[in-house]
Design a protein around this motif. Structure first.
Motif, PDB file in Angstrom:
ATOM      1  N   ILE A   2      86.828   1.560  49.966  1.00  0.00           N
ATOM      2  CA  ILE A   2      86.415   1.638  51.367  1.00  0.00           C
ATOM      3  C   ILE A   2      85.505   2.854  51.463  1.00  0.00           C
ATOM      4  O   ILE A   2      85.780   3.903  50.879  1.00  0.00           O
ATOM      5  CB  ILE A   2      87.608   1.668  52.342  1.00  0.00           C
ATOM      6  N   SER A  46      78.599  -2.034  44.749  1.00  0.00           N
ATOM      7  CA  SER A  46      80.026  -2.373  44.594  1.00  0.00           C
ATOM      8  C   SER A  46      80.351  -3.616  45.395  1.00  0.00           C
ATOM      9  O   SER A  46      81.079  -4.500  44.938  1.00  0.00           O
ATOM     10  CB  SER A  46      80.927  -1.245  45.111  1.00  0.00           C
ATOM     11  N   ASP A 105      86.396   4.003  55.199  1.00  0.00           N
ATOM     12  CA  ASP A 105      87.378   5.085  55.081  1.00  0.00           C
ATOM     13  C   ASP A 105      86.936   6.137  56.097  1.00  0.00           C
ATOM     14  O   ASP A 105      85.932   6.810  55.881  1.00  0.00           O
ATOM     15  CB  ASP A 105      87.273   5.615  53.631  1.00  0.00           C
ATOM     16  N   TRP A 107      74.322   3.976  39.972  1.00  0.00           N
ATOM     17  CA  TRP A 107      72.883   3.832  40.106  1.00  0.00           C
ATOM     18  C   TRP A 107      72.305   5.229  40.196  1.00  0.00           C
ATOM     19  O   TRP A 107      72.788   6.060  40.973  1.00  0.00           O
ATOM     20  CB  TRP A 107      72.518   3.011  41.352  1.00  0.00           C
TER      21      TRP A 107
HETATM   22  N1  MSP Z   1      86.260   6.631  50.504  1.00  0.00           N
HETATM   23  C1  MSP Z   1      86.297   6.791  49.101  1.00  0.00           C
HETATM   24  C2  MSP Z   1      86.931   5.600  48.449  1.00  0.00           C
HETATM   25  C3  MSP Z   1      88.297   5.285  48.928  1.00  0.00           C
HETATM   26  S1  MSP Z   1      88.912   3.820  48.222  1.00  0.00           S
HETATM   27  C4  MSP Z   1      90.480   3.758  48.680  1.00  0.00           C
HETATM   28  C5  MSP Z   1      84.882   6.948  48.585  1.00  0.00           C
HETATM   29  N2  MSP Z   1      83.908   6.524  49.389  1.00  0.00           N
HETATM   30  S2  MSP Z   1      82.329   6.592  49.088  1.00  0.00           S
HETATM   31  O1  MSP Z   1      81.637   6.240  50.291  1.00  0.00           O
HETATM   32  O2  MSP Z   1      81.989   7.834  48.505  1.00  0.00           O
HETATM   33  O3  MSP Z   1      82.045   5.394  48.163  1.00  0.00           O
HETATM   34  C6  MSP Z   1      82.360   5.454  46.874  1.00  0.00           C
HETATM   35  C7  MSP Z   1      81.981   4.153  46.175  1.00  0.00           C
HETATM   36  O4  MSP Z   1      80.632   3.747  46.478  1.00  0.00           O
HETATM   37  C8  MSP Z   1      81.966   4.411  44.699  1.00  0.00           C
HETATM   38  O5  MSP Z   1      83.231   4.320  44.120  1.00  0.00           O
HETATM   39  C9  MSP Z   1      81.069   3.335  44.232  1.00  0.00           C
HETATM   40  O6  MSP Z   1      81.807   2.147  44.227  1.00  0.00           O
HETATM   41  C10 MSP Z   1      80.001   3.302  45.315  1.00  0.00           C
HETATM   42  N3  MSP Z   1      78.904   4.219  45.012  1.00  0.00           N
HETATM   43  C11 MSP Z   1      78.456   5.273  45.758  1.00  0.00           C
HETATM   44  N4  MSP Z   1      77.364   5.825  45.130  1.00  0.00           N
HETATM   45  C12 MSP Z   1      77.098   5.133  44.004  1.00  0.00           C
HETATM   46  C13 MSP Z   1      76.043   5.106  43.074  1.00  0.00           C
HETATM   47  N5  MSP Z   1      75.052   5.970  43.087  1.00  0.00           N
HETATM   48  N6  MSP Z   1      76.043   4.101  42.168  1.00  0.00           N
HETATM   49  C14 MSP Z   1      76.971   3.095  42.159  1.00  0.00           C
HETATM   50  N7  MSP Z   1      77.974   3.098  43.010  1.00  0.00           N
HETATM   51  C15 MSP Z   1      78.217   4.222  43.791  1.00  0.00           C
HETATM   52  O7  MSP Z   1      84.739   7.439  47.484  1.00  0.00           O
END
Ligand code: MSP
Length: 659
Positions: A10, A24, A49, A292
């Protein structure tokens, strides 16, 4: 029928969604769609989240109440689903009442079993990553993950007895060697467990934007305790309704949590430990993908090197973007995002290989078989070329399924494209257009076209998880109704002879613009939308690929609808930021007009002033690089070569009709 419950992380709502998040979600979508096609009962969850100090601060900075701020930013993630054709069954927000109930229920349960106690915590806290950073991990006094300043915090806190789970977790990993993929990440987690697990602070008193701790509302839950629980909330955990309880029984434990590589620790250690503490089942698999990157760094808001998915959907269509990210990134590894690479793959793999195959196969069935799938001659199917191609298609189905099940989407797509290439070569070798000239070769012609169409059908089915809109259009073009569980018994040779095929349409019109032109266009909101999108003209008016079968012929009436006229160029200048375009002022006899022509690589503006050209006079105006073009200049455009303007021995007067 087996059930398949898959989740994305999330997403934090303090940033706009970018390609990393979108990736994702697209990947989970492809897995969900493939499992539905395999007949599984799928539940696919994504969401936002929303709690934590970062959000509270961002809202304050924006001068808006936090709930309003959360609503507005969560909406941006919600909009990803229609934009990217995502088939999620639910979208969860951690600010929803159902989630408060679930997180508080989990807390109560873990506490009642003796795994949560009250203490006090002092340490360095990174508000960007929402973690206390041990002294030993600070890098020049800053957070080792994001490089931001850390703050010294001391507060009363509840603790989760993570240390009590060290052996159980270790044992769990030993008994479930495939719990985390790829294996390298699993090994990192195991090493971390072996290094010793300290108890985890799981509540905060320094801010209020969170889920209150049951019976102690001065504390809000640590954001990861709250966030991870979302995976259970959405399938009914914490609800008192009977139906929800049975949904939870049906879907829990989740089959796959798909996550980025930076959150494997929270999912691979905290989450199983929370669940073990509550006496609940641990998810079956954590699948973690790479990042990425842009210009050598992780694409992220804090660096500012992000790709906006919407801009790429506008240029390449949703399936252009989906295909690119899933084909380009090798599972588990990082990948660079480059405009040149997406343009190259779009034109080579989609416009050329796939588009060409589908258009030539269906065009020839319209042309030579009256639009009806022909019947192959059994004796001709035993020839080497036919046997080779058909066994390749048969094997492909199994290979793609296996690659999808192990999240190797790039491998699945490479395999499909190998067969597309082989089928294009088969058509060239059999030359149906030559067979069609000889009545004695009817059987050979029908056999070749049957095989081509049948392969197109299998390809259409197999690409559905990745580029769903395209897959369905392909099936419609070969006369097959897309069915929800068509992978259950997918095999070559199942296309029924005698069925009427659909209309041939261009799937991916070639994009003739350079990357610089596309960039300039994407920053201009008046530009047309994605190629092939309903109501939006393709970016470049291009002919069908050269190797395609002859297109269907048109009647004279159709031709007469196009009004071609002589025009004289009065003024010409280059279009800023474009290598290909010239802006022309022309005299068309009755008036003067402005139009934009893609001839700048072949003609200097000064050299064509005074020249007589031919234009399409009654074309609807279109904006190119922000300039309204009223007509189109005709030129011969050899493949890969420069355009040559149509001319006359003796120039007629401007306005003269050409026919
Ligand atoms: N909120 C937490 C996750 C909680 S899950 C119970 C979080 N959020 S986030 O907004 O930072 O999103 C993280 C997710 O976004 C990563 O785990 C990944 O799946 C995706 N990505 C965010 N930036 C990314 C890249 N540059 N490349 C690929 N995926 C990445 O962490």
């Amino acid at each position: 029928m087996s059930r398949f419950y898959i989740t994305t992380p999330i997403y934090y709502i303090n940033a706009e969604p970018h390609l990393g998040h979108a990736y994702s979600t697209m990947m989970a979508d492809a897995a969900a769609r493939a499992h539905r096609l395999m007949g599984d009962d799928v539940f696919f969850l994504t969401g936002t989240d929303e709690h934590g100090q970062k959000v509270e601060r961002a809202a304050r900075k924006a001068g808006v109440p936090t709930p309003e701020f959360a609503d507005a930013t969560a909406q941006r993630f919600h909009e990803l689903s229609p934009l990217l054709n995502i088939s999620n069954d639910d979208f969860i927000r951690t600010t929803e009442p159902r989630h408060f109930r679930a997180a508080q229920e989990l807390w109560r349960r873990v506490k009642a079993r003796g795994f949560i106690y009250k203490g006090s915590y002092e340490g360095w806290y990174c508000t960007v990553d929402e973690v206390f950073v041990p002294d030993t991990q600070l890098v020049n006094g800053r957070c080792p993950t994001c490089g931001n300043n850390v703050e010294r915090l001391e507060e009363e806190s509840y603790f989760f007895r993570l240390s009590a789970f060290q052996d159980r977790l270790h044992d769990y990993y030993a008994r479930h060697p495939n719990f985390v993929t790829p294996p390298g990440r699993r090994n990192e987690i195991v090493a971390f467990i072996e290094g010793g697990l300290a108890d985890l602070s799981v509540s905060r008193t320094s801010f209020t934007w969170g889920i209150p701790v049951p019976d102690d509302p001065a504390h809000v839950m640590y954001v990861w305790f709250d966030a991870l629980t979302n995976y259970m909330t959405a399938v009914g955990y914490g609800s008192t309704e009977e139906a929800a309880a049975s949904t939870f029984g049906k879907y829990w434990p989740a089959d796959v949590h798909l996550i980025g590589k930076e959150i494997v620790r929270q999912h691979g250690i905290y989450w199983p430990a929370f669940l073990m503490a509550a006496g609940l089942e641990v998810p079956k698999k954590l699948v973690s993908h790479g990042w990425w990157m842009m210009n050598g760094a992780k694409m992220s808001k804090s660096i500012g090197n992000v790709v906006q998915p919407a801009a790429y959907v506008r240029q390449f269509g949703v399936d252009g973007l989906r295909y690119f990210v899933m084909r380009e990134m090798a599972f588990g590894q990082d990948a660079d995002f480059a405009d040149e690479a997406i343009l190259g793959r779009y034109n080579a793999d989609l416009a050329n290989d796939l588009g060409n195959l589908v258009s030539r196969a269906t065009t020839m069935i319209h042309r030579y078989c009256g639009g009806v799938v022909p019947r192959a001659t059994p004796a001709l199917l035993t020839r080497e070329a036919e046997v080779g191609l058909r066994s390749g298609v048969e094997a492909l189905v199994g290979r793609v399924r296996a690659a999808v099940e192990s999240f190797q989407f790039n491998v699945a797509l490479r395999e499909i494209w190998d067969v597309i290439g082989a089928t294009n070569r088969y058509i060239v070798a059999r030359e149906p257009w030559s067979l069609a000239r000889d009545a004695a070769k009817r059987g050979e012609l029908d056999t070749a076209l049957y095989i081509a169409a049948d392969t197109v059908r299998v390809v259409g089915e197999l690409v559905r998880p990745f580029i769903p809109g395209t897959g369905e259009r392909i099936l419609e073009m070969v006369g097959v109704m897309p069915s929800p569980q068509s992978w259950v018994a997918l095999a070559s040779g199942a296309l029924e002879p005698g069925i009427r095929i659909g209309k041939t349409e261009a799937l991916f019109p070639r994009i003739e613009h350079s990357v610089e032109e596309l960039r300039a266009m994407s920053s201009d909101p008046s530009q047309p939308g994605p190629p092939g999108a309903p109501g939006a003209p393709p970016l470049a008016p291009t002919p069908a690929p050269a190797a395609a079968a002859e297109p269907p012929r048109i009647a004279i009436d159709d031709f007469m609808k196009v009004e071609l006229r002589v025009a004289k160029v009065l003024a010409a200048e280059r279009v800023p930021k474009s290598n290909k375009l010239l802006k022309l002022q022309v005299d068309v006899g009755v008036e003067q007009r402005t139009l934009v022509a893609g001839i700048a690589e072949a003609y200097e503006p000064e050299a064509i002033v005074g020249r007589t050209v031919v234009i399409v006079f009654n074309l609807k105006p279109a904006k190119l690089m922000g300039i309204e073009s009223n007509g189109m200049v005709l030129a011969a455009s050899p493949d890969g070569g420069k355009p040559t303007l149509l001319g006359f021995d003796a120039p007629p007067a401007p306005g003269t009709r050409v026919r």
